[in-house]
Design a protein around this motif. Structure first.
Motif, PDB file in Angstrom:
ATOM      1  N   MET A 198       0.809  -1.211   0.000  1.00  0.00           N
ATOM      2  CA  MET A 198       0.000   0.000   0.000  1.00  0.00           C
ATOM      3  C   MET A 198       0.848   1.270   0.000  1.00  0.00           C
ATOM      4  SD  MET A 198      -3.274  -0.610   2.486  1.00  0.00           S
ATOM      5  CE  MET A 198      -3.807   1.063   2.104  1.00  0.00           C
ATOM      6  N   LEU A 199       2.127   1.130   0.284  1.00  0.00           N
ATOM      7  CA  LEU A 199       3.022   2.285   0.320  1.00  0.00           C
ATOM      8  C   LEU A 199       3.588   2.539  -1.074  1.00  0.00           C
ATOM      9  CD1 LEU A 199       4.972   1.428   3.598  1.00  0.00           C
ATOM     10  CD2 LEU A 199       3.077   3.043   3.337  1.00  0.00           C
ATOM     11  N   PRO A 200       3.963   3.788  -1.379  1.00  0.00           N
ATOM     12  CA  PRO A 200       4.584   4.082  -2.671  1.00  0.00           C
ATOM     13  C   PRO A 200       5.868   3.270  -2.865  1.00  0.00           C
ATOM     14  CG  PRO A 200       4.015   6.118  -1.504  1.00  0.00           C
ATOM     15  CD  PRO A 200       3.816   4.996  -0.537  1.00  0.00           C
ATOM     16  N   ALA A 201       6.122   2.870  -4.094  1.00  0.00           N
ATOM     17  CA  ALA A 201       7.288   2.025  -4.374  1.00  0.00           C
ATOM     18  C   ALA A 201       8.584   2.696  -3.944  1.00  0.00           C
ATOM     19  CB  ALA A 201       7.337   1.688  -5.867  1.00  0.00           C
ATOM     20  N   TRP A 202       8.668   4.023  -4.095  1.00  0.00           N
ATOM     21  CA  TRP A 202       9.906   4.713  -3.754  1.00  0.00           C
ATOM     22  C   TRP A 202      10.153   4.735  -2.241  1.00  0.00           C
ATOM     23  CZ3 TRP A 202       9.383   8.765  -0.419  1.00  0.00           C
ATOM     24  CH2 TRP A 202       8.131   9.386  -0.333  1.00  0.00           C
ATOM     25  N   PHE A 203       9.087   4.566  -1.451  1.00  0.00           N
ATOM     26  CA  PHE A 203       9.231   4.646   0.000  1.00  0.00           C
ATOM     27  C   PHE A 203       9.497   3.289   0.638  1.00  0.00           C
ATOM     28  CE2 PHE A 203       7.581   4.693   4.359  1.00  0.00           C
ATOM     29  CZ  PHE A 203       8.231   5.811   4.873  1.00  0.00           C
ATOM     30  N   ARG A 204       9.140   2.218  -0.030  1.00  0.00           N
ATOM     31  CA  ARG A 204       9.216   0.889   0.588  1.00  0.00           C
ATOM     32  C   ARG A 204      10.589   0.531   1.129  1.00  0.00           C
ATOM     33  NH1 ARG A 204       5.603  -2.075  -4.140  1.00  0.00           N
ATOM     34  NH2 ARG A 204       3.722  -0.783  -3.793  1.00  0.00           N
ATOM     35  N   PRO A 205      11.710   0.847   0.441  1.00  0.00           N
ATOM     36  CA  PRO A 205      13.021   0.515   1.028  1.00  0.00           C
ATOM     37  C   PRO A 205      13.273   1.193   2.373  1.00  0.00           C
ATOM     38  CG  PRO A 205      13.240   0.984  -1.319  1.00  0.00           C
ATOM     39  CD  PRO A 205      11.840   1.377  -0.933  1.00  0.00           C
ATOM     40  N   ALA A 206      12.607   2.339   2.607  1.00  0.00           N
ATOM     41  CA  ALA A 206      12.836   3.075   3.856  1.00  0.00           C
ATOM     42  C   ALA A 206      12.305   2.315   5.067  1.00  0.00           C
ATOM     43  CB  ALA A 206      12.188   4.457   3.785  1.00  0.00           C
ATOM     44  N   THR A 207      11.357   1.388   4.862  1.00  0.00           N
ATOM     45  CA  THR A 207      10.832   0.635   6.004  1.00  0.00           C
ATOM     46  C   THR A 207      11.905  -0.238   6.640  1.00  0.00           C
ATOM     47  OG1 THR A 207      10.093  -1.177   4.560  1.00  0.00           O
ATOM     48  CG2 THR A 207       8.515   0.591   5.002  1.00  0.00           C
ATOM     49  N   ALA A 208      12.957  -0.565   5.865  1.00  0.00           N
ATOM     50  CA  ALA A 208      14.044  -1.378   6.417  1.00  0.00           C
ATOM     51  C   ALA A 208      14.852  -0.610   7.452  1.00  0.00           C
ATOM     52  CB  ALA A 208      14.958  -1.865   5.297  1.00  0.00           C
ATOM     53  N   LEU A 209      14.693   0.725   7.509  1.00  0.00           N
ATOM     54  CA  LEU A 209      15.415   1.531   8.486  1.00  0.00           C
ATOM     55  C   LEU A 209      14.730   1.534   9.850  1.00  0.00           C
ATOM     56  CD1 LEU A 209      16.261   4.631   6.240  1.00  0.00           C
ATOM     57  CD2 LEU A 209      17.716   2.646   6.753  1.00  0.00           C
ATOM     58  N   SER A 210      13.507   1.026   9.912  1.00  0.00           N
ATOM     59  CA  SER A 210      12.763   1.019  11.171  1.00  0.00           C
ATOM     60  C   SER A 210      12.994  -0.280  11.929  1.00  0.00           C
ATOM     61  CB  SER A 210      11.264   1.184  10.894  1.00  0.00           C
ATOM     62  OG  SER A 210      10.503   0.904  12.054  1.00  0.00           O
ATOM     63  N   PRO A 211      13.457  -0.218  13.178  1.00  0.00           N
ATOM     64  CA  PRO A 211      13.600  -1.452  13.968  1.00  0.00           C
ATOM     65  C   PRO A 211      12.266  -2.167  14.148  1.00  0.00           C
ATOM     66  CG  PRO A 211      14.724   0.393  15.039  1.00  0.00           C
ATOM     67  CD  PRO A 211      13.919   0.974  13.911  1.00  0.00           C
ATOM     68  N   LEU A 212      11.170  -1.405  14.152  1.00  0.00           N
ATOM     69  CA  LEU A 212       9.859  -2.017  14.359  1.00  0.00           C
ATOM     70  C   LEU A 212       9.474  -2.925  13.199  1.00  0.00           C
ATOM     71  CD1 LEU A 212       7.577  -1.969  16.470  1.00  0.00           C
ATOM     72  CD2 LEU A 212       6.436  -0.233  15.069  1.00  0.00           C
ATOM     73  N   THR A 213      10.035  -2.677  12.012  1.00  0.00           N
ATOM     74  CA  THR A 213       9.766  -3.532  10.861  1.00  0.00           C
ATOM     75  C   THR A 213      10.223  -4.963  11.136  1.00  0.00           C
ATOM     76  OG1 THR A 213       9.936  -1.705   9.288  1.00  0.00           O
ATOM     77  CG2 THR A 213      10.276  -3.914   8.417  1.00  0.00           C
ATOM     78  N   TYR A 214      11.381  -5.111  11.743  1.00  0.00           N
ATOM     79  CA  TYR A 214      11.917  -6.449  12.019  1.00  0.00           C
ATOM     80  C   TYR A 214      11.115  -7.135  13.119  1.00  0.00           C
ATOM     81  CZ  TYR A 214      15.569  -4.400   9.219  1.00  0.00           C
ATOM     82  OH  TYR A 214      16.238  -3.776   8.186  1.00  0.00           O
TER      83      TYR A 214
END
Length: 263
Positions: A198-214
């Motif tokens: 649901m997030l823009p394709a350009w933003f998706r790699p940025a989720t890897a910077l969030s510890p909460l993602t893991y």
């Protein structure tokens, strides 16, 4: 007094301090339950064939990491950050420097209190999710062990971040504002409630910077809440746990180092 004795005494003091703050007790235990009731019971999920394309269109178990993230993320940031700010305002770190209790031991004690408090809140949350929604969590010994590991590491990690915020913010009000400014985007942009597609394709790699993602991916893989991208040769639930453990060590070390010796 031994190090264990010093930490244990500080844990007891922190526990009683928490119980005296009724507002903190309410938001720790009952605010997450309201989230489950509102979104899990009243709004409910609307799964579609082949997966959804909007909010709350995934199966109920998909959102278990999001519900847990509410307590794992918000409570340590605000509680530890505010405690550090209160100690700074009262010149307590200056007094602490005259005692055998080190800053690292003090942060360890605060973290242990939060692990116990949030662990109880997470247990209540899981029971409510299973009881009131269609989420089916396989409560086998390995699954329970992994969930405990994720909660403990997640709480510890964000206690370290809370210590950083409390050390750098200029006041208790600044701590709350900073905590909310950090926590709200992380909660919704770390693959908890909002699916990655649901997030823009350009933003998706940025989720890897969030510890909460893991944390979210690992809990989702553990509860079988959906497909999770693999990380390394290990099973996803173990791989993400190791990544979260590494991040926890880093943020706790930074938080302990940032605590002021005097103020």
């Amino acid at each position: 007094m031994t190090r264990t004795g010093r930490v244990a005494a500080s844990v007891r003091a922190g526990w009683h301090s928490f119980l005296r703050r009724r507002t903190a007790v309410f938001f720790t235990f009952f605010f997450p339950l309201l989230i489950v009731v509102i979104f899990g019971v009243l709004v409910q999920t609307q799964p579609t064939a082949g997966g959804g394309s909007g909010l709350f269109t995934e199966p109920a178990v998909y959102y278990v990491p999001g519900y847990l993230a509410v307590v794992v993320l918000f409570t340590p940031l605000s509680r530890v950050g505010s405690e550090v700010a209160r100690h700074r305002d009262g010149n307590r770190f200056e007094k602490l420097a005259t005692t055998p209790l080190s800053r690292t031991e003090w942060l360890l004690a605060q973290t242990l209190v939060n692990v116990v408090v949030i662990g109880l809140a997470a247990l209540m949350l899981l029971a409510l999710v299973v009881g009131l929604t269609d989420a089916a969590i396989p409560l086998t010994l390995p699954v329970v062990g992994l969930l405990v590991g994720y909660v403990v590491l997640g709480v510890t990690l964000f206690c370290g971040v809370g210590a950083l915020i409390g050390s750098l913010a200029d006041s208790q009000d600044g701590v709350i504002a900073t905590s909310n400014t950090i926590a709200l985007p992380l909660l919704f942009l770390s693959e908890t409630f909002v699916p990655l597609d649901m997030l823009p394709a350009w933003f998706r790699p940025a989720t890897a910077l969030s510890p909460l993602t893991y944390f979210a991916r690992g809990v989702r893989a553990t509860t079988d809440g959906g497909d999770v991208p693999p990380i390394g040769p290990l099973a996803p639930e173990l791989g993400y746990l190791l990544v979260l453990a590494g991040l926890t060590v880093v943020f706790v070390a930074l938080g302990a180092r940032a605590l002021p010796r005097t103020d």
